[in-house]
Design an enzyme around this catalytic site. Structure first.
Site, PDB file in Angstrom:
ATOM      1  NE  ARG A   1      -4.036   2.151   2.027  1.00 18.89           N
ATOM      2  CZ  ARG A   1      -4.009   3.455   2.272  1.00 18.89           C
ATOM      3  NH1 ARG A   1      -2.911   4.026   2.768  1.00 18.89           N
ATOM      4  NH2 ARG A   1      -5.059   4.215   2.014  1.00 18.89           N
ATOM      5  CB  CYS A   2       4.012   2.122   1.757  1.00 21.19           C
ATOM      6  SG  CYS A   2       3.581   2.025   3.501  1.00 21.19           S
TER       7      CYS A   2
END
Length: 411
Positions: free
Chosen positions: A398-399
């Site tokens: 997600r980052c």
């Protein structure tokens, strides 16, 4: 491309990424802490792992889906004279200690490629003595902005090491044609306020979570909330999380996997009480209500039951180990279709216990690369990919992604 994100899990149509380049090789052990890295990473292997991750995305996305490298957008925008002037002006203003005004004329004369090289890698070939630290955190494009509905919240980094990225993103939104549709709906954070995209989770077009972390200040949270409430969001759930490196953003301890399913790090999420405040408009002001927990707040706001799956499983040591290696930081490609680092085996085993089929990156790509991926309503797949070098930078799937377009859950 229609820029619109109305949930964390809608089928992915457009995403901005940055495959790591030479800037990660310029991080030496003496600089790593200042540059927000816990370790130095090997560029070649990190690139390979990242490109493998992108192959998963491409296999899962519709035929008209786009994986966009952010450096390509920067090259485009730096060809626009007004954009170059705006960016250079902001760079000089925000970094007075670097004395960049001395080479202002030279910066204006650089080609788009050379200016980008200076901004990301930190040096000019012909101006010895004028250097900046590299920008290895550009890998984590999530933190630069958050698309919410048909608007965009532009981050402002809390740490000086990432402020250059914020200026670059601001320039993109202001001048790149791709962002024309959201330019007038942009929420901008200024001054000493800070908010980063890793703290912003879009539950629906009416409900958004914002973490108050070590990277998102109270004033930044409130400024972001004010903008969201003015643009159609009905409720913001402010989640107070530990102000520490291991939980730098909300998405390092909590992410969405399906419509009513999340992965949570138990000590910082499931075991916390009264750490959530619901914020909503009340006439011309913002009213707040403290909630017993994040789970109860979500269930109340959505009228749905939620299942919180434990990062690391039941074992306490595994929970801490796998949160550290981004076990809670999964990225949804579609409802119930998630991607995460394969090293978090206990988290994956727990997902299997909750009805997920486990596939490796190679199995998934082989299965779906040459045909349309249309997951069934009750189909759930947890896809593991190798990230032994990438995870040294302290960020998961997600980052490393900034979604700009997802299918609505009602489509």
């Amino acid at each position: 491309m229609d820029i619109n994100v109305s949930s964390e899990i809608g089928h992915l149509k457009g995403v901005i990424v940055h495959t790591p380049g030479h800037e990660v090789s310029l991080v030496n052990p003496e600089l790593k802490d200042e540059l927000l890295f816990d370790d130095i990473i090997f560029e070649e292997d990190a690139r390979g792992e990242h490109l493998d991750m992108l192959d998963i995305f491409k296999a899962a996305m519709p035929k008209d889906g786009q994986v966009i490298e952010i450096v390509d957008l920067f090259k485009d925008v730096f060809k626009i004279e007004d954009a170059r002037s705006y960016f250079i002006e902001q760079l000089i203003k925000e970094f007075p200690e670097e004395n960049l005004h001395v080479i202002e004329k030279e910066l204006h004369q650089l080609s788009p490629d050379d200016l980008l090289k200076f901004v990301i890698q930190g040096y000019l070939e012909k101006s010895k003595g004028f250097t900046l630290h590299p920008s290895p955190n550009l890998l984590f494009t999530r933190d630069l902005a958050a698309v919410v509905g048909n608007g965009i919240l532009i981050s402002r980094a809390a740490k000086k090491a990432r402020l250059r990225e914020s200026l670059m993103m601001e320039t993109l939104v202001e001048y790149h044609p791709m962002f024309e549709s959201v330019r007038n709906n942009a929420i901008r954070i200024s001054g000493q306020q800070s908010i980063e995209g890793g703290d912003v989770l879009v539950v629906s077009d009416k409900l958004v979570l914002i973490g108050m972390s070590e990277r998102t200040s109270f004033s930044g949270l409130m400024k972001g909330t004010e903008g969201l409430l003015q643009r159609g969001v009905e409720t913001v759930l402010a989640v107070d999380i530990p102000k520490q490196r291991s939980s730098m953003h909300l998405d390092t301890i909590f992410t969405f996997a399906d419509e009513n399913e999340c992965i949570a790090f138990p000590p910082a999420i499931m075991e916390q009480q009264e750490n959530v405040v619901a914020l909503f408009k009340d006439g011309d002001s913002i009213r707040s209500e403290t909630k017993p927990s994040l789970k109860s707040a979500l269930e109340e706001a959505t009228a749905r039951d939620f299942n919180f799956i434990k990062c690391g499983g039941e074992n306490r040591t595994n929970q801490f180990r796998e949160q550290w290696t981004d076990g809670a930081n999964v990225f949804a490609l579609a409802p119930g279709i998630i991607v995460g680092y394969e090293r978090n085996t206990n988290t994956f085993n727990t997902l299997v216990d909750h009805g997920y089929d486990l596939m490796t990156q190679f199995e998934f790509v082989e299965e779906f690369a040459d045909k349309d991926f249309n997951p069934g309503k009750d189909q759930k797949i947890a896809i593991s990919f190798q990230g032994h070098e990438l995870c040294r930078g302290r960020g998961g799937a997600r980052c490393m992604t900034m979604p700009i377009s997802r299918k609505s859950l009602t489509q």
